[in-house]
Write a protein that holds these residues in place. Sequence first.
Motif, mmCIF file in Angstrom:
data_model
loop_
_atom_site.group_PDB
_atom_site.id
_atom_site.type_symbol
_atom_site.label_atom_id
_atom_site.label_comp_id
_atom_site.label_asym_id
_atom_site.label_seq_id
_atom_site.Cartn_x
_atom_site.Cartn_y
_atom_site.Cartn_z
ATOM 1 N N MET A 1 -39.253 -5.809 -47.903
ATOM 2 C CA MET A 1 -37.852 -6.071 -47.566
ATOM 3 C C MET A 1 -37.763 -6.921 -46.307
ATOM 4 O O MET A 1 -38.573 -6.808 -45.406
ATOM 5 C CB MET A 1 -37.093 -4.765 -47.333
ATOM 6 C CG MET A 1 -36.873 -3.924 -48.573
ATOM 7 S SD MET A 1 -35.961 -2.420 -48.157
ATOM 8 C CE MET A 1 -34.417 -3.089 -47.592
ATOM 9 N N ARG A 3 -35.656 -7.908 -42.788
ATOM 10 C CA ARG A 3 -34.930 -7.114 -41.797
ATOM 11 C C ARG A 3 -33.482 -6.945 -42.245
ATOM 12 O O ARG A 3 -32.804 -7.906 -42.610
ATOM 13 C CB ARG A 3 -34.980 -7.811 -40.446
ATOM 14 C CG ARG A 3 -34.210 -7.075 -39.344
ATOM 15 C CD ARG A 3 -34.289 -7.806 -38.033
ATOM 16 N NE ARG A 3 -33.636 -9.108 -38.095
ATOM 17 C CZ ARG A 3 -33.710 -10.019 -37.129
ATOM 18 N NH1 ARG A 3 -34.418 -9.769 -36.042
ATOM 19 N NH2 ARG A 3 -33.095 -11.190 -37.258
ATOM 20 N N THR A 4 -32.993 -5.733 -42.189
ATOM 21 C CA THR A 4 -31.608 -5.454 -42.587
ATOM 22 C C THR A 4 -30.669 -5.406 -41.401
ATOM 23 O O THR A 4 -29.463 -5.649 -41.550
ATOM 24 C CB THR A 4 -31.509 -4.114 -43.329
ATOM 25 O OG1 THR A 4 -31.980 -3.057 -42.452
ATOM 26 C CG2 THR A 4 -32.348 -4.124 -44.601
ATOM 27 N N THR A 18 -30.929 3.657 -45.282
ATOM 28 C CA THR A 18 -32.279 3.124 -45.142
ATOM 29 C C THR A 18 -32.199 1.736 -44.519
ATOM 30 O O THR A 18 -31.411 0.891 -44.955
ATOM 31 C CB THR A 18 -32.975 3.027 -46.507
ATOM 32 O OG1 THR A 18 -33.091 4.345 -47.071
ATOM 33 C CG2 THR A 18 -34.372 2.425 -46.368
ATOM 34 N N VAL A 19 -32.992 1.514 -43.466
ATOM 35 C CA VAL A 19 -32.960 0.241 -42.754
ATOM 36 C C VAL A 19 -34.372 -0.307 -42.617
ATOM 37 O O VAL A 19 -35.354 0.449 -42.606
ATOM 38 C CB VAL A 19 -32.325 0.387 -41.353
ATOM 39 C CG1 VAL A 19 -30.860 0.784 -41.464
ATOM 40 C CG2 VAL A 19 -33.085 1.397 -40.500
ATOM 41 N N THR A 20 -34.458 -1.623 -42.523
ATOM 42 C CA THR A 20 -35.723 -2.291 -42.204
ATOM 43 C C THR A 20 -35.525 -3.054 -40.902
ATOM 44 O O THR A 20 -34.609 -3.880 -40.789
ATOM 45 C CB THR A 20 -36.143 -3.258 -43.323
ATOM 46 O OG1 THR A 20 -36.393 -2.503 -44.513
ATOM 47 C CG2 THR A 20 -37.407 -4.019 -42.939
ATOM 48 N N THR A 22 -37.367 -4.967 -37.264
ATOM 49 C CA THR A 22 -38.512 -5.640 -36.656
ATOM 50 C C THR A 22 -38.290 -5.709 -35.150
ATOM 51 O O THR A 22 -37.149 -5.720 -34.681
ATOM 52 C CB THR A 22 -38.693 -7.070 -37.200
ATOM 53 O OG1 THR A 22 -37.471 -7.799 -36.997
ATOM 54 C CG2 THR A 22 -39.032 -7.064 -38.681
ATOM 55 N N LYS A 71 -42.905 -4.085 -37.988
ATOM 56 C CA LYS A 71 -41.876 -4.078 -39.019
ATOM 57 C C LYS A 71 -41.900 -2.693 -39.645
ATOM 58 O O LYS A 71 -42.961 -2.192 -40.020
ATOM 59 C CB LYS A 71 -42.171 -5.138 -40.067
ATOM 60 C CG LYS A 71 -41.211 -5.129 -41.252
ATOM 61 C CD LYS A 71 -41.629 -6.174 -42.279
ATOM 62 C CE LYS A 71 -40.752 -6.148 -43.505
ATOM 63 N NZ LYS A 71 -41.185 -7.128 -44.533
ATOM 64 N N THR A 73 -39.639 0.391 -42.109
ATOM 65 C CA THR A 73 -38.532 0.821 -42.962
ATOM 66 C C THR A 73 -38.408 2.324 -42.797
ATOM 67 O O THR A 73 -39.415 3.052 -42.717
ATOM 68 C CB THR A 73 -38.792 0.463 -44.439
ATOM 69 O OG1 THR A 73 -38.867 -0.950 -44.567
ATOM 70 C CG2 THR A 73 -37.664 0.980 -45.335
ATOM 71 N N HIS A 75 -35.316 5.961 -42.587
ATOM 72 C CA HIS A 75 -33.986 6.537 -42.761
ATOM 73 C C HIS A 75 -33.385 6.870 -41.392
ATOM 74 O O HIS A 75 -34.069 7.426 -40.526
ATOM 75 C CB HIS A 75 -34.054 7.816 -43.610
ATOM 76 C CG HIS A 75 -34.719 7.608 -44.938
ATOM 77 N ND1 HIS A 75 -34.202 6.792 -45.912
ATOM 78 C CD2 HIS A 75 -35.881 8.118 -45.435
ATOM 79 C CE1 HIS A 75 -35.002 6.802 -46.966
ATOM 80 N NE2 HIS A 75 -36.037 7.592 -46.690
ATOM 81 N N GLU A 99 -42.324 3.470 -43.831
ATOM 82 C CA GLU A 99 -43.279 2.380 -43.976
ATOM 83 C C GLU A 99 -43.378 1.636 -42.642
ATOM 84 O O GLU A 99 -42.368 1.474 -41.958
ATOM 85 C CB GLU A 99 -42.840 1.384 -45.058
ATOM 86 C CG GLU A 99 -42.692 1.988 -46.442
ATOM 87 C CD GLU A 99 -42.157 0.964 -47.439
ATOM 88 O OE1 GLU A 99 -42.445 -0.248 -47.247
ATOM 89 O OE2 GLU A 99 -41.444 1.356 -48.368
#
Length: 591
Positions: A1, A3-4, A18-20, A22, A71, A73, A75, A99
């Motif tokens: 994924m 970056r969110t 859920t977020v990604t 960096t 980086k 991922t 909750h 992750e």
Amino acid sequence: MKRTNYAGLIDETYLNQTVTLTGWVQKRRDFGDLIFVDLRDREGIVQLTFNATNADALAVAEKVRSEYVLKITGHVIERAENQINIKIKSGTIEVDVTEAEILSTSKTPPFYIEDDVNANEELKLQYRYLDLRRPEMQKNLRIRSKIMSSAMHFMDTHDFINIETPVLAKSTPEGARDYLVPSRVFPGSFYALPQSPQLFKQLLMGAGFDRYFQIARAFRDEDLRGDRQPEFTQMDVETSFMTADEIRELVNAWVKAMMHDVVDFDLDTDKIPTLTWQESMDRFGTDKPDLRIAYEIKDLSETVKNSEFGVFANAIKGGGVVKALAVPGGADHYSRKDIDKLTKYIERFGAKGLAWMKVAQEGLTGPIAKFFDDEAQAALIASADAQVGDLLLFGAGRADVVSATLDYLRRETAKALDLIDQTNPWAFAWIVDWPLFEYSEDFDRWIAAHHPFTMPNEEDLHYLNDGEDPHKAHAQSYDLVLNGYELGSGSIRIHRMDIQEKMLKALGFTPEKAHEAFGFLLEGMEYGFPPMGGIALGLDRLAMLLAGQENIREVIAFPKNSRATEPMTEAPTRVEGKQLNELGLFVPEAE
């Protein structure tokens, strides 16, 4: 994924999402099967949680160190109540990592990446790319960016045309030393980096672009200080068919919009005072007064002209002045030792000493009080507008030395005694009616106070005639001041050839020298120049002030130090002989 989100923007509104993310590892705290990592990006910090439930991610966390690039991922969950940090936006939540990936490793930095770090200034400049990671530096450069954006938007909506002018130009005698660039194609000839786009913008007015602006880079080979760099950025503005009052109104409108855009401050421009240059010098000893300081300089020349204290009496007889500053509450704060330190400092302004007295209930006390009887003391106290408990600091002698001395003492004592009005955080002022000329100690001659193309006041034009004293003339010029710093300098320009020729003659130019230096401008003026005026506003100083800094290096990404060198790239450096040969230059070996 991908970056969110930015890490520093994660808060309770993202709970259970859920977020990604960096960013860089700010800090790591290892408790075995539980590891906390503070992840930092440009928006701030978020706390990451690694635990045995996600073994692969925990294994990554065991390897990371400060300034590794990660980086992750995970909750967003609530923090335990005893771990809430109200100082940061993400202080009520954390990210439970599922992750993780190390994108880049890092050596141990030479200093901590945090605000108020105790590191040598040269070291921080040498590793500027690390220093810029600090939250304060990120904030400073974002303030600068907002100023630029606000300026561009305002000028666009007010019908100004953004035009770039050359960076490689002709060297012209405008005041400061030029930075010169040798030409390979024309050996022995040089370009100059522009001190300002002054001549080009006047030519643009002649070309019919009645509203020009640009965010311009300018260069001056000057001695450095906290609010000056060899290269700087200004918003350059020029208009046709506008009066000085109209230009100041336009700038006020921009300042109002910019203050709202950048620091969310609603500035009442109707309350910005306009002072003449002479009034500013008389009241504050400077042409860039800090109006947040309430007490002012008082002229005591008439009061002490017959004083028994020889220093005062002789100063008046010698054509000088005696002025004083009544520092509120200074009597108790300043000891003789403290005053001796001030005395030593003001020697740099040419002052030969510092006379002082304290105001007590019974009258004046101090080393020179014995020279003043009760009547003379009462007159002094009244003339200085002093109160019991004040410290009286005197300047006696040449007017310019006294002004520089008392200006410094006013600013220094206000800072030391916390007498700067914090309820008036942004004290703007306009300074107008400047002298057309000023004497330069560096050049040992009269120079233009602003530049050689400044229009004199209409009633002063006769001073430029043969047989008159041009140094009595005043100019249609204006400076914008904020909190004791010059933010912008502007004027109505000369658009008539006859006046321009007289101005250059007063500056010592023969017709031949004038044509050699400014021929392209003078020729252009023969083809119908419109009345014009403008201003150049220093964006570095503005950013410095709005960011609450005291040195413009803090708002410039890659600045020079006080010796005009850049420690990171080691500029300036010597170059290979081949390059010098191509330019037809010979540089002797350094000793």
